[in-house]
Design a protein around this motif. Structure first.
Motif, PDB file in Angstrom:
ATOM      1  N   SER A 278      -3.088   3.553  -3.746  1.00 19.56           N
ATOM      2  CA  SER A 278      -3.577   2.492  -2.854  1.00 19.56           C
ATOM      3  C   SER A 278      -3.401   2.966  -1.410  1.00 19.56           C
ATOM      4  N   LYS A 279      -4.298   2.493  -0.530  1.00 23.31           N
ATOM      5  CA  LYS A 279      -4.247   3.017   0.841  1.00 23.31           C
ATOM      6  C   LYS A 279      -4.867   2.021   1.805  1.00 23.31           C
ATOM      7  N   ARG A 280      -4.584   2.190   3.068  1.00 26.04           N
ATOM      8  CA  ARG A 280      -5.253   1.442   4.136  1.00 26.04           C
ATOM      9  C   ARG A 280      -5.241   2.296   5.394  1.00 26.04           C
TER      10      ARG A 280
ATOM     11  N   GLN B 128       0.852  -1.195   0.000  1.00 23.30           N
ATOM     12  CA  GLN B 128       0.000   0.000   0.000  1.00 23.30           C
ATOM     13  C   GLN B 128       0.888   1.247   0.000  1.00 23.30           C
TER      14      GLN B 128
END
Lengths: 415, 415
Positions: B351-353, B205
């Motif tokens: 993209s990420k979290r 990520q």
């Protein structure tokens, strides 16, 4: 023979001299800090030399700074009977370790003077440089050079943590002597010392007749991990050098306990890098001191320790270096000197037992070049290398009397 | 929306600025050592201030030495949107921890200039004094004063190991400002930072949307035993402070492992007395850093640790003192700011979290007085607080772009 008729040293004078010497480098908690070749060590040496001159001795200093105070015998071609120890202390040391053996020797000479005794052999009192090894490693380096265990260049080039050498400090404090180091005959060597352990006191014995000395090995262990931030690195992902070092330490202590009571292990020094409270340590340096009086058991302890360190390192993903920087094998002292000590203790009527020295002493090296043995007296609670190190005046006096008669036995009283 | 049409920061310029700053206090292994308020820290501050002036900012410095570089908005009566971090490093720190958050803020201002953008709210970039806590404990002391966690007198009087205070060093390096510390409105605060852990990289990520920060407790543990000679003291008779300390350490690590992966414990610093290889240690000082994002679990970890320490001390006959010198409870960041970060990451197509911060940051204090959240980007192998700390230029650029759009979202682009 009634005790009062036995020629004796002056125990009060010996005690008084010990207390006078203890004023040099006295610590707040009642101990002493006279690290080798500091100004305070020089002051202690100067006081000792003055006292010896006052007692009619001639003084010689060798190239390692070892001091020899000599009282002539009737036949000065005979090799001397020698006794002595060291005046340097641990950083938080006591008032007896080493200095007792030196000043008991002085007291023997003073008592010979008082009694008008002449001996066949000359009698010498020696002060060995840097016995403790706290400032300059290794310990007992100057008696080691005297005995041929190290060469002179090695001895003089030992450096402290600041890089200052023994040779430089001897010059600075005026104790770089001109005499050759060692290479001369000694008829017998004795060293009286506090036990530095609890056995004599627990058993209520006054004199320890020292028959052997434990073997010792010194190691430097470095544990390498990976520095990382203390917060976001999960425990399972860490290569924490401190976590490895503490688990290795636990294992090393277990090896010693498995070989107790004669086996022991000490981790006296540890340094952590980068030494910041929120950084997982990337490196830990530690020292290991391992002892046992039986050589094959000492070998087994070392083998077991090495396997344990490797196991922990493998489990955590660390690397290590383990260097054996210093060792000496177990020592058996001279039968004739042991007998002289045993006879002297019996003659004086003191309770006694045979004992193994747990600590290294200058005698361990001198025993390589001269018939040697040691005399132990109890110390309170077995504590030494501590400012609260203490001994009862009657023990100190008793050890001095045994030394006196052991020396007389070897030096020969002129009738 | 095609990616090329999104307004973007200049990632190469940001990277170049980071590498320029990293020349100040560069270490041989490629890291940085700019301890708080040293000459090198001053040089880093001066460079930052010069760059900000070149970008048209006005500069203010408060009494804790915190620096605020301001780009005016259309309505300067509105409270600023602020971003920032710190320029000081660990003794063996990296090129990104802290400095990235400062220079990403500068890059946002440079990009606003390049694009000719005007914002409704002013935008400020802050540099917080002594975030690391390596030279002056506690960490994050100046953002703490700003947020009212400490008073000014406390902050200025914190001393390093030599007894020099923050106040003295601020005067010396010319960063004792005149502005009041805190007490003003901030519309929103953002801080972009490397993760300092391995999670984003492992999961592939690019952006961590930071929702919470772990609670942290710092302890000073001192273990008291009895100094004694390493040789003649049988293992069973010893009160070895080091044997106690290493067994306690093992137990502390076990408590953390029992609460992994979120719980962790670090022993970053240890000192041994008298630190001589043939003396059984009489005292060991050590630091403990313990973390968990859940307050009740953190409480349980502390309770368990205390019981373990007491048990070991009792078994060996040691005494201890255990002081909790610093703590902060777990933090929940502001929902609005978290949403601004999440939206910005989505807008840019990264993209990420969501992620919990394992480390303490200035944002943890600022969140007490302003709506706050953080942006994380990966770092190589999760390594930080280490000279080999590293990050890919595309991660650095991505975090800068998310910061840019989060700030734009809160500051309001003038149409």
């Amino acid at each position: 023979m009634p005790e009062q008729k036995i020629p004796r040293i002056d125990g009060e004078r010996l005690w008084h001299s010990l207390m006078e010497m203890a004023k040099i480098g006295a610590t707040e908690k009642g101990g002493n800090c006279r690290l080798a070749l500091t100004d305070l060590d020089r002051d202690g040496r100067n006081l000792f030399v003055q006292w010896c001159r006052d007692a009619g001795c001639s003084i010689k200093v060798d190239k390692m700074g070892n001091i020899f105070a000599r009282r002539d015998g009737r036949n000065n071609d005979l090799p001397p009977v020698m006794t002595g120890s060291h005046l340097d202390t641990q950083p938080t040391g006591g008032r007896f370790d080493g200095v007792y053996g030196v000043l008991a020797g002085l007291e023997v000479i003073r008592s010979l003077n008082d009694l008008g005794y002449e001996t066949e052999h000359p009698v010498e009192v020696s002060v060995w440089t840097n016995e403790e090894g706290s400032r300059f490693a290794p310990a007992m380096v100057a008696s080691g050079v005297f005995a041929g265990a190290f060469d002179l260049e090695y001895g003089l080039s030992r450096a402290d943590a600041d890089g200052t050498t023994i040779g430089e400090e001897l010059e600075r404090i005026g104790y770089a002597g001109t005499e050759a180091v060692g290479g001369r005959d000694i008829h017998a060597f004795f060293e009286v010392h506090i036990e530095q352990g609890p056995i004599l006191e627990i058993e209520g014995q006054t004199i320890g007749v020292v028959t052997d000395a434990q073997g010792l090995r010194w190691f430097d262990l470095t544990v390498f991990g990976l520095e990382s931030h203390a917060g976001p690195t999960p425990m399972a992902e860490r290569k924490d050098a401190m976590a490895g070092a503490t688990r290795m330490a636990d294992f090393i202590y277990k090896v010693a306990h498995d070989n107790a009571p004669l086996g022991c292990a000490t981790i006296g020094s540890m340094s952590v890098f980068p030494n910041s409270r929120n950084v997982i340590p990337g490196r830990v340096d530690m020292t290991i001191d391992m002892r046992h009086p039986d050589l094959s058991t000492l070998d087994k302890m070392e083998t077991s320790m090495r396997a344990g360190i490797d196991k922990v390192a493998g489990d955590i993903g660390l690397t290590t270096t383990l260097d054996r920087i210093f060792c000496y094998d177990p020592i058996q002292f001279d039968e004739g000197c042991i007998a002289a000590v045993r006879d002297a203790a019996e003659f004086c009527g003191f309770s006694k037992r045979d004992i193994v020295s747990g600590a290294g002493h200058d005698s361990c090296y001198i025993s390589r070049v001269a018939p040697t043995s040691m005399i132990f007296v109890p110390c309170i609670d077995g504590i030494s290398h501590n400012e609260i190190e203490d001994a009862k005046p009657e023990w100190i006096s008793a050890g001095g009397n045994v030394l006196f008669h052991a020396i007389l036995g070897k030096a020969g009283l002129v009738a």
